[in-house]
Write a protein that holds these residues in place. Structure first.
Motif, PDB file in Angstrom:
ATOM      1  N   ILE A 194      11.555  -3.350 -23.466  1.00  0.00           N
ATOM      2  CA  ILE A 194      12.329  -4.461 -24.020  1.00  0.00           C
ATOM      3  C   ILE A 194      11.898  -5.834 -23.510  1.00  0.00           C
ATOM      4  N   VAL A 195      11.008  -5.875 -22.532  1.00  0.00           N
ATOM      5  CA  VAL A 195      10.561  -7.154 -21.967  1.00  0.00           C
ATOM      6  C   VAL A 195       9.054  -7.100 -21.781  1.00  0.00           C
ATOM      7  N   PHE A 196       8.402  -8.229 -22.071  1.00  0.00           N
ATOM      8  CA  PHE A 196       6.960  -8.349 -21.897  1.00  0.00           C
ATOM      9  C   PHE A 196       6.685  -9.368 -20.799  1.00  0.00           C
ATOM     10  N   THR A 197       5.730  -9.044 -19.927  1.00  0.00           N
ATOM     11  CA  THR A 197       5.352  -9.948 -18.840  1.00  0.00           C
ATOM     12  C   THR A 197       4.306 -10.934 -19.332  1.00  0.00           C
ATOM     13  N   ASN A 198       4.569 -12.209 -19.115  1.00  0.00           N
ATOM     14  CA  ASN A 198       3.681 -13.265 -19.598  1.00  0.00           C
ATOM     15  C   ASN A 198       3.441 -14.296 -18.486  1.00  0.00           C
ATOM     16  N   PRO A 199       2.183 -14.565 -18.096  1.00  0.00           N
ATOM     17  CA  PRO A 199       0.985 -13.873 -18.561  1.00  0.00           C
ATOM     18  C   PRO A 199       0.909 -12.472 -17.951  1.00  0.00           C
ATOM     19  N   THR A 200      -0.176 -11.768 -18.231  1.00  0.00           N
ATOM     20  CA  THR A 200      -0.248 -10.350 -17.883  1.00  0.00           C
ATOM     21  C   THR A 200      -0.858 -10.103 -16.508  1.00  0.00           C
ATOM     22  N   GLY A 201      -0.899 -11.113 -15.667  1.00  0.00           N
ATOM     23  CA  GLY A 201      -1.476 -10.958 -14.342  1.00  0.00           C
ATOM     24  C   GLY A 201      -0.645 -10.176 -13.349  1.00  0.00           C
ATOM     25  N   PRO A 202       0.688 -10.345 -13.332  1.00  0.00           N
ATOM     26  CA  PRO A 202       1.503  -9.642 -12.339  1.00  0.00           C
ATOM     27  C   PRO A 202       1.344  -8.128 -12.399  1.00  0.00           C
ATOM     28  N   GLN A 203       1.579  -7.474 -11.260  1.00  0.00           N
ATOM     29  CA  GLN A 203       1.399  -6.033 -11.172  1.00  0.00           C
ATOM     30  C   GLN A 203       2.341  -5.268 -12.095  1.00  0.00           C
ATOM     31  N   GLU A 204       3.485  -5.864 -12.420  1.00  0.00           N
ATOM     32  CA  GLU A 204       4.408  -5.208 -13.345  1.00  0.00           C
ATOM     33  C   GLU A 204       3.758  -4.976 -14.704  1.00  0.00           C
ATOM     34  N   ALA A 205       2.858  -5.878 -15.088  1.00  0.00           N
ATOM     35  CA  ALA A 205       2.192  -5.735 -16.385  1.00  0.00           C
ATOM     36  C   ALA A 205       1.304  -4.502 -16.410  1.00  0.00           C
ATOM     37  N   SER A 206       0.595  -4.250 -15.324  1.00  0.00           N
ATOM     38  CA  SER A 206      -0.269  -3.071 -15.294  1.00  0.00           C
ATOM     39  C   SER A 206       0.562  -1.793 -15.280  1.00  0.00           C
ATOM     40  N   ILE A 207       1.754  -1.842 -14.654  1.00  0.00           N
ATOM     41  CA  ILE A 207       2.641  -0.677 -14.680  1.00  0.00           C
ATOM     42  C   ILE A 207       3.137  -0.440 -16.099  1.00  0.00           C
ATOM     43  N   SER A 208       3.509  -1.516 -16.776  1.00  0.00           N
ATOM     44  CA  SER A 208       3.966  -1.406 -18.160  1.00  0.00           C
ATOM     45  C   SER A 208       2.885  -0.819 -19.054  1.00  0.00           C
ATOM     46  N   GLN A 209       1.643  -1.193 -18.796  1.00  0.00           N
ATOM     47  CA  GLN A 209       0.531  -0.743 -19.631  1.00  0.00           C
ATOM     48  C   GLN A 209       0.002   0.625 -19.209  1.00  0.00           C
ATOM     49  N   GLY A 210       0.549   1.157 -18.118  1.00  0.00           N
ATOM     50  CA  GLY A 210       0.117   2.471 -17.664  1.00  0.00           C
ATOM     51  C   GLY A 210      -1.194   2.452 -16.913  1.00  0.00           C
ATOM     52  N   GLN A 211      -1.628   1.273 -16.462  1.00  0.00           N
ATOM     53  CA  GLN A 211      -2.900   1.152 -15.749  1.00  0.00           C
ATOM     54  C   GLN A 211      -2.630   0.760 -14.302  1.00  0.00           C
ATOM     55  N   PHE A 212      -2.214   1.736 -13.518  1.00  0.00           N
ATOM     56  CA  PHE A 212      -1.902   1.456 -12.118  1.00  0.00           C
ATOM     57  C   PHE A 212      -2.141   2.703 -11.285  1.00  0.00           C
ATOM     58  N   ASN A 213      -2.157   2.505  -9.975  1.00  0.00           N
ATOM     59  CA  ASN A 213      -2.365   3.629  -9.064  1.00  0.00           C
ATOM     60  C   ASN A 213      -1.630   3.347  -7.756  1.00  0.00           C
ATOM     61  N   ALA A 214      -1.930   4.107  -6.730  1.00  0.00           N
ATOM     62  CA  ALA A 214      -1.216   4.011  -5.455  1.00  0.00           C
ATOM     63  C   ALA A 214      -1.535   2.738  -4.696  1.00  0.00           C
TER      64      ALA A 214
ATOM     65  N   VAL B 261       3.167   7.590  -4.023  1.00  0.00           N
ATOM     66  CA  VAL B 261       3.398   7.099  -2.665  1.00  0.00           C
ATOM     67  C   VAL B 261       2.270   6.129  -2.335  1.00  0.00           C
ATOM     68  N   PRO B 262       2.581   4.912  -1.866  1.00  0.00           N
ATOM     69  CA  PRO B 262       1.529   3.908  -1.641  1.00  0.00           C
ATOM     70  C   PRO B 262       0.399   4.426  -0.756  1.00  0.00           C
ATOM     71  N   GLN B 263      -0.815   4.088  -1.143  1.00  0.00           N
ATOM     72  CA  GLN B 263      -1.990   4.576  -0.428  1.00  0.00           C
ATOM     73  C   GLN B 263      -1.976   4.159   1.033  1.00  0.00           C
ATOM     74  N   LYS B 264      -1.595   2.932   1.315  1.00  0.00           N
ATOM     75  CA  LYS B 264      -1.636   2.472   2.715  1.00  0.00           C
ATOM     76  C   LYS B 264      -0.645   3.232   3.584  1.00  0.00           C
ATOM     77  N   GLU B 265       0.466   3.699   2.976  1.00  0.00           N
ATOM     78  CA  GLU B 265       1.422   4.483   3.749  1.00  0.00           C
ATOM     79  C   GLU B 265       0.844   5.840   4.113  1.00  0.00           C
ATOM     80  N   ARG B 266       0.086   6.429   3.200  1.00  0.00           N
ATOM     81  CA  ARG B 266      -0.516   7.731   3.468  1.00  0.00           C
ATOM     82  C   ARG B 266      -1.689   7.619   4.433  1.00  0.00           C
ATOM     83  N   GLU B 267      -2.320   6.457   4.472  1.00  0.00           N
ATOM     84  CA  GLU B 267      -3.378   6.244   5.467  1.00  0.00           C
ATOM     85  C   GLU B 267      -2.791   6.112   6.859  1.00  0.00           C
ATOM     86  N   LEU B 268      -1.612   5.498   6.955  1.00  0.00           N
ATOM     87  CA  LEU B 268      -0.945   5.355   8.246  1.00  0.00           C
ATOM     88  C   LEU B 268      -0.286   6.655   8.692  1.00  0.00           C
ATOM     89  N   ASN B 269       0.140   7.463   7.738  1.00  0.00           N
ATOM     90  CA  ASN B 269       0.847   8.705   8.049  1.00  0.00           C
ATOM     91  C   ASN B 269       0.317   9.810   7.143  1.00  0.00           C
TER      92      ASN B 269
END
Length: 525
Positions: free
Chosen positions: A72-92, A508-516
């Motif tokens: 229901i909401v579009f991120t403008n411009p598409t730079g923020p990390q929420e935009a990549s989550i919305s587009q399905g292009q994200f990782n840990a 689970v964030p990658q940096k957390e798994r590197e620490l633990n």
């Protein structure tokens, strides 16, 4: 919370003064307040509890941003990390994901520290300490309900840990975390007052309302219904008659508000106007509505715009619609906070024309909630309070939980229709006799439009497991007549959303798994 801001300032001032005293530097770290000199008075307890609230306030800073990771909401411009989550292009490695993990656990650590040390204080007012404990336990539950929803199994930490201990924790089953949230909120509600003189703090109703939300998210329908019913039975909350003014300065601290973040211009402000309002009023259109949410609002007669007999006119699409549309979204022809007319048509040659600039809404719509003329001159310095939980949500939670339990009684319909028939909304009542499936669809629709741009849609489409249906595809905006009189619909260029079912849980964030290395990863990541 407005008083709390001043209290936190005092805390930081004391830290500075202590750090400047050379005799103290010889024995006490100057980058924090040592337990050797803190946890002595009840004032210390108040200051420490206030500090835990700051982590909840950080969530409020991006709470509408939850919806931009929905349909229901579009991120403008598409730079923020929420935009990549919305587009399905994200990782840990995504910073929004790691940020939410870190913020919530930082809040939990602050809460655990408070609860581990507060009993060291020489108490003259036991009721004060009990209340503060209740607030902090509720806050800790707030952090945990987000973590368990977002990540599933998460470490359930209820005491202070050393750095070494924190690197050995493992993930606890989600069920245990939900159990903890429920029991903690019950305990908090038992000691918290119905009203607080210092507005913005957790109350009995806020703890119960948070439990109702959490249990709804967990699919524990009876617990959700019971908690919502307890809030309703308190008799202190009611719907504000005017949805139009619900998110305005004049309606701050209304009987509908159960939990919010209190802001003060120039002292502790937010930038909600700058983020949401159209470009022509010196704002950035950061989070903008999509055609999907605008089309979701019914006609005034209660029919969907797709109903052939609804009376919907594609050439005049905003006429005779559910009033909540005009109260929630800037559409072409609306009055702006500066008194001018909002015109986002591509050929309008106005400051809001689609495509004229990257800080103009690419859909031609803007969010109207929280956009107040009082902030026109200082869009990045707003004092408007941001609502986290309000009574309408509790009523809809009650109705949904009763529906899932197949308890289709008058109480369910009454709660649902109170929301639909608010004085300045007055949509046709839902008549009795509906099936469970029909009510599920009705209530899901009602949550979509009633709570639009309040951070609930992200969670709803995931817990209903419908994200795979509603997320994929193009993003569209306004429909308008071109020079030849033909209807055209704006399509956000170069943007296609996809969905993978592994996204129902964040990695689970990658940096957390590197620490633990004891932290396992979610399936598919």
């Amino acid at each position: 919370m407005k008083q709390s801001v001043n209290s936190l300032s005092v805390l930081f001032l004391l830290l500075f003064l202590w750090g400047c005293q050379k005799d103290l530097l010889n024995t006490i770290p100057n980058d924090r307040i040592s337990t050797e000199i803190f946890w002595k008075t009840e004032t210390d307890a108040v200051l420490a509890a206030n500090a835990v609230y700051t982590y909840m306030a950080e969530d409020a800073d991006h709470f509408i941003g939850w919806d931009c990771m929905s349909d229901i909401v579009f991120t403008n411009p598409t730079g923020p990390q929420e935009a990549s989550i919305s587009q399905g292009q994200f990782n840990a490695l995504n910073s929004r994901i790691s940020g939410d993990w870190t913020r919530n656990y930082a809040g939990i650590r602050a809460a655990n520290s408070f609860l581990a040390n507060v009993d060291k204080i020489e108490v003259t007012d036991p009721a004060l300490i009990d209340r503060l404990k209740g607030e902090v336990r509720a806050l800790r539950s707030y952090f945990y309900y987000q973590l368990v929803f977002l990540f599933g199994d998460v470490p359930l930490v209820t005491s202070e840990l050393t750095v070494d201990e924190s690197r050995r924790v493992t993930r606890d089953p989600a069920k245990a975390v939900w159990d903890f949230v429920a029991s903690e909120l019950d305990a908090a509600a038992a000691v918290l007052p119905v009203k607080q003189s210092d507005v913005g703090r957790f109350t009995k109703g806020a703890a119960l309302a948070l439990k109702a939300r959490a249990m709804l998210y967990a699919g524990r329908w009876q617990e959700a219904a019971d908690a919502a019913r307890q809030v309703m039975d308190l008799g202190v909350y009611s719907l504000l008659p005017s949805y139009k003014t619900l998110f305005s300065y004049q309606s701050e601290n209304s009987p509908e508000v159960i939990l919010d973040i209190q802001y003060v211009q120039d002292v502790y402000s937010n930038s909600i106007f700058q983020a949401l309002a159209p470009r022509s009023v010196n704002a950035n259109s950061k989070w903008v509505p999509t055609k999907k949410i605008v089309d979701a609002y019914e006609m005034k007669n209660g029919a969907a715009i797709t109903d052939p007999g609804s009376g919907y006119d594609p050439a005049d699409p905003y006429k005779n619609r559910d009033p909540r549309l005009q109260y929630s979204v800037f559409v072409p022809g609306d009055s702006l906070p500066n008194g001018k007319i909002f015109n986002s048509l591509p050929d309008s040659k106005t400051g809001d024309a689609v495509g004229s600039s990257f800080v103009v809404s690419p859909t031609g719509f803007n969010v109207k909630k929280y956009v107040n003329k009082e902030d026109l001159a200082h869009p990045g310095n707003c004092g408007i309070n941001l609502i986290l939980i309000r009574y309408a949500e509790v009523l809809l939670t009650f109705a949904e939980a009763k529906t899932e339990l197949n308890q289709l009684d008058e109480k369910l319909y009454d709660a649902l229709n109170k929301v639909r028939q608010r004085a300045d909304v007055n949509q046709p009542a839902i008549t009795t006799g509906k099936s469970q499936a029909q009510l599920q669809n009705i209530i899901r629709h009602e949550r979509m439009v009633e709570l639009a741009f309040e951070g609930q849609r992200f969670f709803d489409i995931r817990r209903w497991k419908i994200a795979g249906e509603v997320m994929p595809g193009k993003v569209y905006g306004i429909t308008y007549k071109d020079d030849q009189g033909q209807l055209q619909t704006i399509e956000v260029p170069g943007w296609t959303q996809v969905w993978d079912n592994k996204n129902y849980l964040w990695p689970v964030p990658q940096k957390e798994r590197e620490l633990n290395t004891n932290l396992t990863q979610n399936p598919g990541w």
